[in-house]
Motif scaffolding. Structure first.
Motif, PDB file in Angstrom:
ATOM      1  N   ALA A   1       2.286   1.778  -3.385  1.00 18.01           N
ATOM      2  CA  ALA A   1       1.290   2.251  -4.342  1.00 18.01           C
ATOM      3  C   ALA A   1       0.915   3.705  -4.091  1.00 18.01           C
ATOM      4  CB  ALA A   1       0.050   1.367  -4.279  1.00 18.01           C
ATOM      5  N   SER A   2       1.179   4.182  -2.874  1.00 15.44           N
ATOM      6  CA  SER A   2       0.722   5.532  -2.523  1.00 15.44           C
ATOM      7  C   SER A   2       1.631   6.623  -3.106  1.00 15.44           C
ATOM      8  CB  SER A   2       0.703   5.691  -1.007  1.00 15.44           C
ATOM      9  OG  SER A   2       2.028   5.816  -0.542  1.00 15.44           O
ATOM     10  N   SER A   3       2.767   6.240  -3.678  1.00 13.40           N
ATOM     11  CA  SER A   3       3.762   7.196  -4.181  1.00 13.40           C
ATOM     12  C   SER A   3       4.149   8.214  -3.114  1.00 13.40           C
ATOM     13  CB  SER A   3       3.279   7.955  -5.426  1.00 13.40           C
ATOM     14  OG  SER A   3       2.441   7.192  -6.199  1.00 13.40           O
ATOM     15  N   GLY A   4       4.124   7.792  -1.875  1.00 14.22           N
ATOM     16  CA  GLY A   4       4.561   8.657  -0.773  1.00 14.22           C
ATOM     17  C   GLY A   4       6.078   8.806  -0.787  1.00 14.22           C
TER      18      GLY A   4
ATOM     19  N   GLU B   1       0.848  -1.209   0.000  1.00 15.13           N
ATOM     20  CA  GLU B   1       0.000   0.000   0.000  1.00 15.13           C
ATOM     21  C   GLU B   1       0.877   1.251   0.000  1.00 15.13           C
ATOM     22  OE1 GLU B   1      -2.701  -0.331   3.365  1.00 15.13           O
ATOM     23  OE2 GLU B   1      -3.475  -2.198   2.509  1.00 15.13           O
ATOM     24  N   GLU B   2       1.931   1.227   0.808  1.00 13.43           N
ATOM     25  CA  GLU B   2       2.828   2.383   0.871  1.00 13.43           C
ATOM     26  C   GLU B   2       3.506   2.592  -0.489  1.00 13.43           C
ATOM     27  OE1 GLU B   2       2.946   4.289   3.577  1.00 13.43           O
ATOM     28  OE2 GLU B   2       4.474   5.633   2.758  1.00 13.43           O
TER      29      GLU B   2
ATOM     30  N   SER C   1       8.191   5.552  -1.110  1.00  7.75           N
ATOM     31  CA  SER C   1       7.898   4.481  -2.068  1.00  7.75           C
ATOM     32  C   SER C   1       9.120   4.096  -2.914  1.00  7.75           C
ATOM     33  CB  SER C   1       6.680   4.809  -2.932  1.00  7.75           C
ATOM     34  OG  SER C   1       6.891   5.980  -3.607  1.00  7.75           O
TER      35      SER C   1
ATOM     36  N   ARG D   1      -1.273   1.398  11.111  1.00  6.43           N
ATOM     37  CA  ARG D   1      -2.399   0.505  10.797  1.00  6.43           C
ATOM     38  C   ARG D   1      -3.184   0.147  12.059  1.00  6.43           C
ATOM     39  NH1 ARG D   1      -6.080  -1.858  10.961  1.00  6.43           N
ATOM     40  NH2 ARG D   1      -6.945  -3.590   9.764  1.00  6.43           N
TER      41      ARG D   1
END
Ligand SMILES: Nc1ncnc2c1ncn2[C@@H]1O[C@H](COP(=O)(O)OP(=O)(O)O)[C@@H](O)[C@H]1O
Length: 227
Positions: free
Chosen positions: A98-101, A95-96, A104, A129
Motif C-alpha cells: 500500500a505504501s507504493s514504495g 502495508e508495504e 510494491s 517492525r
C-alpha cells in the motif's frame, strides 16, 4: 492465563511445541519460494532483535498453520489479553504494498501469484517492525505467518527465544470454506469471515462448529463488505 488456556482448548487441534522443535514443526510444510529478486540495494537480510531474559519481557510466541486456520483470529484475541503486539507478516507485506514504495510492484506480482515473498524481504520487513516496536517500548509478541520456511525458522531461533509455538490444524474442507468466506469491510477495513461451519464428526474425528465472524451491525446493514 486461565482465559488463555480456555481459548487454546477451544481450538480444534492445537499442539504446543518448545522452541527447539520449531524447524521440525513445519518440515512437512515447506512451500516453494518465489524466484529470488535482487533486493540487496534495499535490504539487509538480518533480523536484529535483542535477546532478553524471559522475566524481563512479555511472551514471545509463534502461531503456525495453513491459510484459513484462524491464526490471525486467535493470535489477535490472545494479544489483547496478554498486552503484546500481534505481528502478522502478511499485514507487513500488505502495508508495504500500500505504501507504493520501491518494492510494491515486485511484491504485488509475487503475492498475486500466490507465492511466498523471499526470506530476505520478509526478514527485512519484520526486522523494521520489531525495531519500531522496540523503540515504542513494546515487549513480547505473537508472530503470525512467520516463520514460513526452515530458513526463516533458523534465523528466528538464532536471534531470540521463542517460548511457545502453536501449530493450528483444521480439516482441509473447513480450511477451504474459511478461505472462501474471507471478507474485508469497506467501511471499517476489518477482516471478517462469512463461513458458517457445521461439520459432522467422521472416522472418529469430532464434529466442527465455527460461527461466522461478521462485521459490526452498522457495516452489515450496508451489506457492503467484499473481498
Ligand atoms: N513468512 C512469510 N514468508 C514469505 N512470504 C510471506 C510470509 N508471510 C506473508 N507472506 C506473503 O504475504 C502474503 C499474505 O500473507 P498472509 O496474510 O499470511 O496470507 P495467507 O495466509 O492467505 O497466505 C502471502 O501470500 C505471502 O506472499
Amino acid at each position: 492465563m486461565a482465559a488463555v488456556a480456555r481459548l487454546l482448548k477451544r481450538t480444534s487441534t492445537v499442539s504446543y511445541m518448545a522452541s527447539r522443535c520449531l524447524s521440525s514443526a513445519f518440515a512437512s510444510e515447506i512451500t516453494p519460494q518465489s524466484p529470488s529478486y535482487d533486493t540487496s540495494s534495499f535490504f539487509h537480510p538480518k533480523l536484529d532483535f535483542p535477546r532478553k531474559d524471559p522475566k524481563d519481557r512479555n511472551v514471545q510466541w509463534v502461531f503456525l498453520g495453513c491459510p484459513g486456520v484462524g491464526k490471525g483470529t486467535y493470535a489477535s484475541r490472545l494479544c489483547n489479553l496478554l498486552g503484546v503486539p500481534h505481528i502478522a507478516t502478511g499485514d507487513l507485506v500488505r502495508e508495504e504494498l500500500a505504501s507504493s514504495g520501491p518494492l510494491s510492484e515486485q511484491l504485488s506480482e509475487i503475492v498475486n501469484q500466490g507465492k511466498l515473498v523471499s526470506d530476505e524481504i520478509i526478514i527485512s520487513l519484520l526486522s523494521k517492525r520489531l525495531a519500531a516496536g522496540e523503540a515504542k517500548g513494546e515487549s513480547g509478541f505473537i508472530l503470525d505467518g512467520f516463520p514460513r520456511t526452515i530458513k526463516q525458522a533458523e534465523i528466528l531461533e538464532g536471534v531470540t527465544d521463542i517460548d511457545l509455538v502453536v501449530n493450528l490444524k483444521l480439516r482441509e474442507e473447513v480450511l477451504l470454506e474459511k478461505c472462501l468466506g474471507r471478507r474485508i469491510c469497506s467501511q471499517c477495513g476489518g477482516n471478517f469471515n462469512v463461513a458458517s461451519i457445521n461439520m459432522k464428526g467422521e472416522n472418529g474425528n469430532p464434529g466442527i462448529i465455527m460461527a461466522p465472524l461478521l462485521p459490526p451491525a452498522h457495516c452489515m446493514s450496508k451489506a457492503d463488505y467484499s473481498f
